[in-house]
Design an enzyme around this catalytic site. Structure first.
Site: not given
Length: 230
Positions: A11, A178, A201
């Site tokens: 990321e 998070e 997803d």
């Protein structure tokens, strides 16, 4: 100083590979990179996965590095119809879907002294909309931007029944692991923040395979917006 945070290497790698990195430090498990942008220095951090890692990294960035604006970028599972893999989600606010004190008369997700959710900073939201618009103008096939509540919890959501429960209980558009923890720490420290996510997803039984196939492509797509944001 602005800090851009991601939970996993995938990321933040794309961003780090395209900016000038001047230093790297590791504090606990948080990797912190000092970088140079078109408007001056900024920080990039890899926090690690989950709420505790995100909270610890956020406090480190604020206390040790003087971060006064924090943007979390990464991937998430989509919860609502019309949100597809590859779409961008900007959080309006964030809730911890696995925080429950209903036995004490609290609402689902309600944290004493914090509330049910924590709202993102309006100024950073406007800045991100402008950055997104610039990226979309340069690419007619750029994915759409959605805005709404993001739910956070310490579990991978790969089950349709759990997905629907989180969506219906919290009216959330995406789920991840998070963002709401970072939001709580930022609120406690009065630091403006924003959470953005690329949908990897649909948070259902196919989520794990979709996530693995999409994670690196999501980082490249995020960079197209982040370079404008910077």
């Amino acid at each position: 100083m602005l800090a851009i945070v991601g939970a996993m290497a995938e990321e933040v790698t794309c961003l780090l590979s395209r900016v000038k990195v001047t230093a790297k430090e590791v504090v606990g498990q948080t990797e912190v990179y000092r970088a140079e942008g078109p408007r001056g220095p900024f920080l990039v951090a890899k926090s690690g996965i989950g709420k505790v890692a995100a909270a610890a990294s956020t406090q480190i960035l604020i206390t040790k590095y003087g971060a006064d604006r924090i943007l979390f970028s990464g991937v998430a599972g989509g919860l609502k119809d019309g949100i597809r893999r590859g779409d961008i989600v900007m959080a309006t606010d964030l809730v911890q879907h696995d925080f429950h004190l209903e036995a004490f008369g609290r609402k689902p997700g309600e944290i004493p002294g914090i509330g049910v959710s924590v709202a993102c900073d309006g100024g950073l939201m406007r800045q991100f909309r402008e950055a997104y618009a610039a990226a979309a103008a340069a690419d007619p096939d750029f994915p759409p931007l959605h805005e709404g509540r993001i739910a956070t919890g310490d579990c991978i959501v790969a089950d349709t029944q759990l997905k629907n429960a989180i969506r219906d209980t919290f009216d959330a558009v995406a789920v991840e692991m998070e963002g709401a923890a970072l939001a709580q720490v930022c609120k406690m420290n009065r630091v403006p923040f924003l959470v953005i996510r690329t949908v990897s997803d649909n948070a259902d039984e196919e989520a794990i395979g979709d996530f693995d196939r999409f994670i690196e492509a999501a980082g490249i797509r995020d960079y197209e917006i982040l370079k404008n944001f910077l």
